[in-house]
Design a protein around this motif. Structure first.
Motif, PDB file in Angstrom:
ATOM      1  N   ALA A 171       0.817  -1.121  -0.134  1.00 37.41           N
ATOM      2  CA  ALA A 171      -0.068  -0.076  -0.062  1.00 37.41           C
ATOM      3  C   ALA A 171       0.877   1.199   0.084  1.00 37.41           C
ATOM      4  O   ALA A 171       0.546   2.351  -0.793  1.00 37.41           O
ATOM      5  N   PHE A 172       1.898   1.258   0.771  1.00 39.02           N
ATOM      6  CA  PHE A 172       2.966   2.320   0.896  1.00 39.02           C
ATOM      7  C   PHE A 172       3.496   2.666  -0.469  1.00 39.02           C
ATOM      8  O   PHE A 172       3.303   3.693  -0.968  1.00 39.02           O
ATOM      9  N   ALA A 173       4.133   1.548  -1.219  1.00 41.15           N
ATOM     10  CA  ALA A 173       4.744   1.773  -2.280  1.00 41.15           C
ATOM     11  C   ALA A 173       3.872   2.396  -3.549  1.00 41.15           C
ATOM     12  O   ALA A 173       3.959   3.114  -4.338  1.00 41.15           O
ATOM     13  N   ALA A 174       2.699   1.677  -3.408  1.00 39.07           N
ATOM     14  CA  ALA A 174       1.490   1.992  -4.621  1.00 39.07           C
ATOM     15  C   ALA A 174       1.088   3.414  -4.514  1.00 39.07           C
ATOM     16  O   ALA A 174       0.751   3.885  -5.522  1.00 39.07           O
ATOM     17  N   LEU A 175       1.073   3.867  -3.421  1.00 42.24           N
ATOM     18  CA  LEU A 175       0.221   5.228  -3.196  1.00 42.24           C
ATOM     19  C   LEU A 175       1.105   6.258  -3.175  1.00 42.24           C
ATOM     20  O   LEU A 175       0.683   7.707  -2.899  1.00 42.24           O
ATOM     21  N   VAL A 176       2.262   6.316  -2.489  1.00 39.32           N
ATOM     22  CA  VAL A 176       3.456   7.256  -2.257  1.00 39.32           C
ATOM     23  C   VAL A 176       3.377   8.350  -3.082  1.00 39.32           C
ATOM     24  O   VAL A 176       3.454   9.549  -2.857  1.00 39.32           O
ATOM     25  N   LEU A 177       3.728   7.941  -4.281  1.00 41.69           N
ATOM     26  CA  LEU A 177       4.060   9.036  -5.443  1.00 41.69           C
ATOM     27  C   LEU A 177       2.942   9.974  -5.533  1.00 41.69           C
ATOM     28  O   LEU A 177       2.914  11.262  -5.547  1.00 41.69           O
ATOM     29  N   ALA A 178       1.499   9.309  -5.462  1.00 36.90           N
ATOM     30  CA  ALA A 178       0.242  10.159  -5.656  1.00 36.90           C
ATOM     31  C   ALA A 178      -0.246  11.031  -4.554  1.00 36.90           C
ATOM     32  O   ALA A 178      -0.297  12.203  -4.512  1.00 36.90           O
ATOM     33  N   MET A 179       0.413  10.481  -3.347  1.00 34.79           N
ATOM     34  CA  MET A 179       0.002  11.116  -2.136  1.00 34.79           C
ATOM     35  C   MET A 179       0.864  12.390  -2.098  1.00 34.79           C
ATOM     36  O   MET A 179       0.412  13.562  -1.475  1.00 34.79           O
ATOM     37  N   PHE A 204      -2.599   9.290 -11.871  1.00 34.95           N
ATOM     38  CA  PHE A 204      -2.532   8.694 -10.623  1.00 34.95           C
ATOM     39  C   PHE A 204      -3.129   7.224 -10.779  1.00 34.95           C
ATOM     40  O   PHE A 204      -2.591   6.542 -10.079  1.00 34.95           O
ATOM     41  N   VAL A 205      -4.131   7.064 -11.578  1.00 36.95           N
ATOM     42  CA  VAL A 205      -4.390   5.681 -11.578  1.00 36.95           C
ATOM     43  C   VAL A 205      -3.315   4.824 -12.056  1.00 36.95           C
ATOM     44  O   VAL A 205      -3.081   3.526 -11.840  1.00 36.95           O
ATOM     45  N   VAL A 206      -2.640   5.172 -13.276  1.00 33.25           N
ATOM     46  CA  VAL A 206      -1.615   4.224 -13.647  1.00 33.25           C
ATOM     47  C   VAL A 206      -0.430   4.373 -13.038  1.00 33.25           C
ATOM     48  O   VAL A 206       0.041   3.047 -12.768  1.00 33.25           O
ATOM     49  N   SER A 207      -0.213   5.046 -12.217  1.00 31.88           N
ATOM     50  CA  SER A 207       1.075   5.058 -11.269  1.00 31.88           C
ATOM     51  C   SER A 207       0.521   4.068 -10.181  1.00 31.88           C
ATOM     52  O   SER A 207       1.668   3.229  -9.707  1.00 31.88           O
ATOM     53  N   VAL A 208      -0.574   4.267  -9.667  1.00 34.60           N
ATOM     54  CA  VAL A 208      -1.108   3.223  -8.694  1.00 34.60           C
ATOM     55  C   VAL A 208      -0.999   1.797  -9.102  1.00 34.60           C
ATOM     56  O   VAL A 208      -0.381   0.876  -8.435  1.00 34.60           O
ATOM     57  N   ALA A 209      -1.546   1.450 -10.298  1.00 34.54           N
ATOM     58  CA  ALA A 209      -1.615   0.254 -10.855  1.00 34.54           C
ATOM     59  C   ALA A 209      -0.045  -0.373 -11.120  1.00 34.54           C
ATOM     60  O   ALA A 209       0.005  -1.296 -11.123  1.00 34.54           O
ATOM     61  N   ALA A 210       0.789   0.699 -11.801  1.00 36.73           N
ATOM     62  CA  ALA A 210       1.848   0.254 -12.030  1.00 36.73           C
ATOM     63  C   ALA A 210       2.970   0.025 -10.808  1.00 36.73           C
ATOM     64  O   ALA A 210       3.472  -1.359 -10.765  1.00 36.73           O
ATOM     65  N   GLY A 220       1.740  -0.827  -7.884  1.00 34.09           N
ATOM     66  CA  GLY A 220       1.049  -1.918  -7.318  1.00 34.09           C
ATOM     67  C   GLY A 220       1.047  -3.294  -8.001  1.00 34.09           C
ATOM     68  O   GLY A 220       1.600  -4.333  -7.179  1.00 34.09           O
ATOM     69  N   THR A 221       1.190  -3.301  -9.101  1.00 30.27           N
ATOM     70  CA  THR A 221       1.359  -4.545  -9.820  1.00 30.27           C
ATOM     71  C   THR A 221       2.788  -4.913  -9.755  1.00 30.27           C
ATOM     72  O   THR A 221       3.117  -6.104  -9.353  1.00 30.27           O
ATOM     73  N   LEU A 222       3.698  -4.033  -9.630  1.00 34.28           N
ATOM     74  CA  LEU A 222       5.208  -4.359  -9.601  1.00 34.28           C
ATOM     75  C   LEU A 222       5.458  -4.932  -8.289  1.00 34.28           C
ATOM     76  O   LEU A 222       6.237  -5.976  -8.071  1.00 34.28           O
ATOM     77  N   THR A 223       5.072  -4.384  -7.157  1.00 32.97           N
ATOM     78  CA  THR A 223       5.277  -4.676  -6.005  1.00 32.97           C
ATOM     79  C   THR A 223       4.626  -5.995  -5.607  1.00 32.97           C
ATOM     80  O   THR A 223       5.118  -6.963  -4.687  1.00 32.97           O
ATOM     81  N   TRP A 224       3.500  -6.118  -6.063  1.00 35.42           N
ATOM     82  CA  TRP A 224       2.606  -7.479  -5.657  1.00 35.42           C
ATOM     83  C   TRP A 224       3.332  -8.758  -6.393  1.00 35.42           C
ATOM     84  O   TRP A 224       3.508  -9.662  -5.703  1.00 35.42           O
ATOM     85  N   THR A 225       3.756  -8.489  -7.587  1.00 36.31           N
ATOM     86  CA  THR A 225       4.397  -9.546  -8.488  1.00 36.31           C
ATOM     87  C   THR A 225       5.745  -9.961  -7.673  1.00 36.31           C
ATOM     88  O   THR A 225       6.196 -11.095  -7.572  1.00 36.31           O
ATOM     89  N   GLY A 249       3.302 -10.842 -14.525  1.00 42.67           N
ATOM     90  CA  GLY A 249       2.963  -9.882 -13.675  1.00 42.67           C
ATOM     91  C   GLY A 249       4.300  -9.054 -13.962  1.00 42.67           C
ATOM     92  O   GLY A 249       4.056  -7.632 -13.951  1.00 42.67           O
ATOM     93  N   LEU A 250       5.580  -9.209 -14.276  1.00 41.84           N
ATOM     94  CA  LEU A 250       6.422  -8.339 -14.492  1.00 41.84           C
ATOM     95  C   LEU A 250       6.255  -7.500 -15.863  1.00 41.84           C
ATOM     96  O   LEU A 250       6.503  -6.368 -15.923  1.00 41.84           O
ATOM     97  N   VAL A 251       5.626  -8.374 -16.757  1.00 38.69           N
ATOM     98  CA  VAL A 251       5.401  -7.715 -18.327  1.00 38.69           C
ATOM     99  C   VAL A 251       4.290  -6.783 -17.901  1.00 38.69           C
ATOM    100  O   VAL A 251       4.383  -5.642 -18.784  1.00 38.69           O
TER     101      VAL A 251
END
Length: 512
Positions: A53-61, A198-204, A206-211, A228-230
Motif C-alpha cells: 500500500a505504501f509503495a503503490a500510493l506514495v507518489l500520488a500522495m 494517478f490511476v496508472v502510477s498506482v496500478a504500475a 501496485g502490480t510491480l510490488t505485488w509481483t 506480472g513483470l510484463v
C-alpha cells in the motif's frame, strides 16, 4: 514566526512512527503465528501488505499534499494511522490484521512524503537543508533500533496487541505537535490532480510490488511472475506516455534524464534493498541459528541502528562540503564490503568482535548513502514541488525495501531448500524433508527434536545466507560505480543559491 527546530522535531517524530511500524512487526511474527494460527503466507502479507500500500500510493500522495496543504496532509495521515493501528490491536484473525496493515500503509504513504516536503519548504538554504535531512535520515536508524528492541520488550511483558497499541500515543503526540508548530504551506498554482497519471502510477507500482512479493511463492520463472513483470513494465511505459501527453503531469518524467536525480534514486533504492534484505536474513540467523529470544534479537540490532543514525547526520554535513559523489560512493563501497564479509560468517561467529563491526560498517554505509542521495533528489525540484520529489524518494525507498525482502528471500530460499534436502538425505522421510525445505522454522523445530540434524539445518541456512549476501554485496559494488560516474561532485556554493530558478507547477525539470 517559524520555529525551525520544533518543525524538524515534529517531522522526524512522524517519520520515526512510520519506521517503527515497519520494523516492530517483524519481531512479533512468531507470536502472531501462534496466537492467530497464521500461516507462513499470512505472515508474509502482514509485513508486506503495509509495504504494498505504501509503495503503490506514495507518489500520488506527494502530489496531493503539494496541492491541498502539507500540514493538513500530515495531520490527516497521522490521525488515520493512529486509528488503523488501534483497530489492528483489537482484531482476532490474520485476515483482519492483513487488511488493516494495508490501511496503515495507505496512511503512511500520506505521512512520509509530507515530512520531507515540509523540510524542503522550511529549510531553503542548501547547507541548512542538508543538516535537517541528516536528522530526518537518522530517524530511520532510530526506528531500526526502537522497533526490534521495543517490540521485544513489549512481547516479553504483554501480548502481540501491544506492538500496535504503542503506535497510537506516538501518532497522537505528533498530531498535536504538527498543529502547534508546523506552518501551513502549499503550492496554489498546482493544477487539479492528474487523474490518469494517478490511476496508472498506482496500478504500475501496485502490480510491480505485488509481483515481487508473490515471486518467491510462485517462482521467478513461473507464468504468473513473468506475466506480472510484463504487465508492470507495460504500465510503467503507459505512465510515461500519459505523463508526457497531459498538460499538467503529476511528475515530469524527464527528471529521470537528470543524472543527479536518477543516480540518487538508484542509490536510495540500493541502500534500502540492502537494509531490508539484511533485516530479513539476520533476524532469522539470530533466532534460528543462534537461538536468541525476541528481546535478545532486538538488542542485537543496536549497532546497525546507531551507526545508521550517526552516519545519516555526518552524511548530511559532509555532502555540501565534499560533494554528493564523495560521500555516497564510499557509503556504497562500505555496504559492499560489509555484505561480502557477512557472507563468510559461520554458526559460531563471535558477536562482539565480528558481527558488531560488520553491522557498524553496514549501517555507516547506509547512512552515508541515504541522506546525501535524498538531498540530491530534492535539489532537482523547487520547494513548491517538493511533495513530488519527496514522494519519488519515498517510493524508491519502499520499492527498494520490498525488492530486498522478495529477492533476498527468494535467493535464500532456493539455495537453502536445495541444500537442506541434500543434507538431510534419508534421515527423514520425503514429506518431512520437503516441509523443512519450505520452512526454516519447521526445520529448526525438527532439528531440536531429532538428534544429529541441527548441524545439517544450520549448514543449509548458512549456505543460503551466504549466497544472498554475496549477491547484495555485488549489487552495492555496481551501485558504487553508478554513483561515481553519475552523481554530482560539486560542493556547496552560497552564491549558487541566488541562481535557483523555480520551475512552473507541473513543469518539473532541473532547478538550475
Amino acid at each position: 514566526m517559524v520555529r525551525k527546530p520544533l518543525v524538524l522535531l515534529t517531522v522526524c517524530l512522524a517519520a520515526l512512527t512510520i519506521n517503527l511500524s515497519a520494523m516492530v512487526v517483524n519481531i512479533a511474527l512468531p507470536t502472531l503465528a501462534e496466537d492467530l494460527d497464521a500461516s507462513t503466507r499470512s505472515l508474509l502479507w502482514i509485513v508486506d501488505g503495509y509495504n504494498l500500500a505504501f509503495a503503490a500510493l506514495v507518489l500520488a500522495m506527494g502530489s496531493l499534499s503539494d496541492r491541498f496543504g502539507r500540514r493538513p496532509a500530515l495531520v490527516v495521515g497521522l490521525l488515520g494511522f493512529a486509528t488503523s493501528s488501534a483497530a489492528a490491536a483489537m482484531v482476532d484473525s490474520s485476515t483482519a490484521l492483513i487488511a488493516l496493515r494495508f490501511v496503515m500503509g495507505a496512511f503512511a504513504a500520506l505521512i512520509f512524503p509530507t515530512t520531507l516536503s515540509i523540510i524542503a519548504n522550511t529549510f531553503t538554504e542548501r547547507r541548512e537543508r542538508a543538516s535537517a535531512l541528516g536528522l530526518w535520515g537518522a530517524s530511520v536508524g532510530i526506528g531500526v533500533a526502537l522497533g526490534p528492541v521495543g517490540g521485544g520488550i513489549l512481547l516479553t511483558h504483554f501480548s502481540w496487541h501491544s506492538v500496535f497499541w504503542a503506535l497510537v500515543p506516538v501518532s497522537l503526540l505528533t498530531v498535536a505537535m504538527a498543529v502547534a508548530f508546523v506552518p501551513e504551506s502549499r503550492d496554489v498554482t498546482v493544477p487539479r490532480i492528474d487523474r490518469p497519471g494517478f490511476v496508472v502510477s498506482v496500478a504500475a507500482l501496485g502490480t510491480l510490488t505485488w509481483t515481487i512479493i508473490e515471486a518467491p511463492a510462485h517462482g521467478w520463472a513461473s507464468t504468473s511472475t513473468i506475466a506480472g513483470l510484463v504487465a508492470a513494465a507495460a504500465l510503467i511505459v503507459a505512465f510515461v506516455l500519459v505523463e508526457r501527453a497531459v498538460e499538467h503531469p503529476m511528475i515530469d518524467v524527464t527528471l529521470f534524464l537528470d543524472r543527479r536525480f536518477s543516480a540518487a534514486c538508484a542509490a536510495v533504492t540500493i541502500a534500502f534493498f540492502a537494509l531490508f534484505g539484511f533485516v530479513f536474513l539476520i533476524t532469522q540467523f539470530f533466532q534460528f541459528v543462534r537461538d536468541y529470544s525476541a528481546l535478545e534479537t532486538g538488542l542485537r540490532f543496536l549497532p546497525v541502528a546507531v551507526s545508521i543514525a550517526a552516519a545519516s547526520i555526518v552524511g548530511g554535513l559532509l555532502a555540501p562540503r565534499c560533494g554528493t559523489k564523495a560521500v555516497v560512493t564510499p557509503g556504497l563501497l562500505m555496504m559492499a564490503v560489509s555484505f561480502l564479509w557477512i557472507s563468510t560468517i559461520g554458526a559460531d561467529v563471535p558477536f562482539a568482535t565480528v558481527v558488531v563491526p560488520q553491522m557498524i560498517l553496514l549501517g555507516g554505509g547506509i547512512g552515508l548513502v541515504s541522506t546525501p542521495a535524498t538531498e540530491s533528489i530534492m535539489q532537482v525540484l523547487p520547494p513548491a514541488r517538493a511533495g513530488v520529489g519527496s514522494a519519488v524518494n519515498d517510493a524508491t525507498r519502499e520499492l527498494g525495501g520490498t525488492l530486498g525482502v522478495a529477492v533476498v528471500g527468494s535467493l535464500f530460499s532456493f539455495q537453502y531448500g536445495e541444500r537442506v534436502v541434500s543434507l538431510l538425505g534419508d534421515r527423514v522421510d520425503v514429506a518431512t524433508s520437503a516441509r523443512a525445505a519450505d520452512s526454516v522454522g519447521f526445520a529448526h523445530v525438527l532439528a531440536q527434536r531429532v538428534p544429529g540434524l541441527e548441524r545439517a539445518v544450520d549448514t543449509a541456512f548458512l549456505d543460503g545466507f551466504g549466497m544472498a549476501c554475496t549477491v547484495v554485496g555485488v549489487l552495492c559494488l555496481v551501485g558504487a560505480l553508478i554513483a561515481l560516474v553519475s552523481l554530482p561532485g560539486d560542493r556547496y556554493d552560497p552564491l549558487a543559491e541566488a541562481d535557483l530558478v523555480a520551475v512552473p507547477s507541473g513543469g518539473g525539470g532541473s532547478i538550475r
